[in-house]
Design an enzyme around this catalytic site. Structure first.
Site, mmCIF file in Angstrom:
data_model
loop_
_atom_site.group_PDB
_atom_site.id
_atom_site.type_symbol
_atom_site.label_atom_id
_atom_site.label_comp_id
_atom_site.label_asym_id
_atom_site.label_seq_id
_atom_site.Cartn_x
_atom_site.Cartn_y
_atom_site.Cartn_z
ATOM 1 N N ASN A 9 0.802 -1.223 0.000
ATOM 2 C CA ASN A 9 0.000 0.000 0.000
ATOM 3 C C ASN A 9 0.838 1.277 0.000
ATOM 4 O O ASN A 9 0.286 2.377 0.034
ATOM 5 C CB ASN A 9 -0.983 -0.001 1.180
ATOM 6 C CG ASN A 9 -0.294 -0.037 2.520
ATOM 7 O OD1 ASN A 9 0.845 -0.480 2.626
ATOM 8 N ND2 ASN A 9 -0.982 0.403 3.551
ATOM 9 N N CYS A 10 2.144 1.173 -0.067
ATOM 10 C CA CYS A 10 3.049 2.327 -0.111
ATOM 11 C C CYS A 10 2.968 2.988 -1.486
ATOM 12 O O CYS A 10 3.073 2.315 -2.515
ATOM 13 C CB CYS A 10 4.469 1.852 0.175
ATOM 14 S SG CYS A 10 5.747 3.079 -0.132
#
Length: 114
Positions: A9-10
């Site tokens: 999710n970065c």
């Protein structure tokens, strides 16, 4: 084989993955949270990239640590913290042709894969 290390999710991971896919670079993704962080790999990353460079001090996980955990940071303390909190490792770490590379910039990746 090329391996990208990080958490899915970065935003920087998403950009790097998109670049690799757009440039037809086959890669494997290693999710720190699901797959863990091997102590030997982390030591190799410390040796190649420097432990100071791998600790993400701007991230939420680091900022939420008690001050006593952040005080007097050294390599053994950083190794233990990053093993316990892999989300604190700067991202992405890219392993390609036996070398590790930290971060993502399109020009950097163009150099790595040229």
């Amino acid at each position: 084989m090329t391996t990208m290390y990080g958490i899915p999710n970065c935003d920087t991971i998403k950009k790097a993955r998109k670049w690799l896919e757009a440039n037809d670079v086959a890669f494997q993704f290693h999710d720190y949270r699901k797959d863990g962080v091997d102590a030997d790999w982390l030591q190799q990353a410390f040796d190649e990239l420097g432990w100071e460079n791998l600790v993400n001090k701007r991230g939420t996980t680091y900022r939420q640590l008690p001050e006593e955990q952040k005080a007097d940071m050294d390599q053994p303390k950083a190794l233990a913290l990053l093993r316990e909190h892999p989300a604190m490792i700067k991202r992405p770490v890219l392993e390609h042709n036996g070398s590790l590379h930290l971060g993502f910039k399109p020009g950097q990746y163009e150099d790595i894969f040229s």
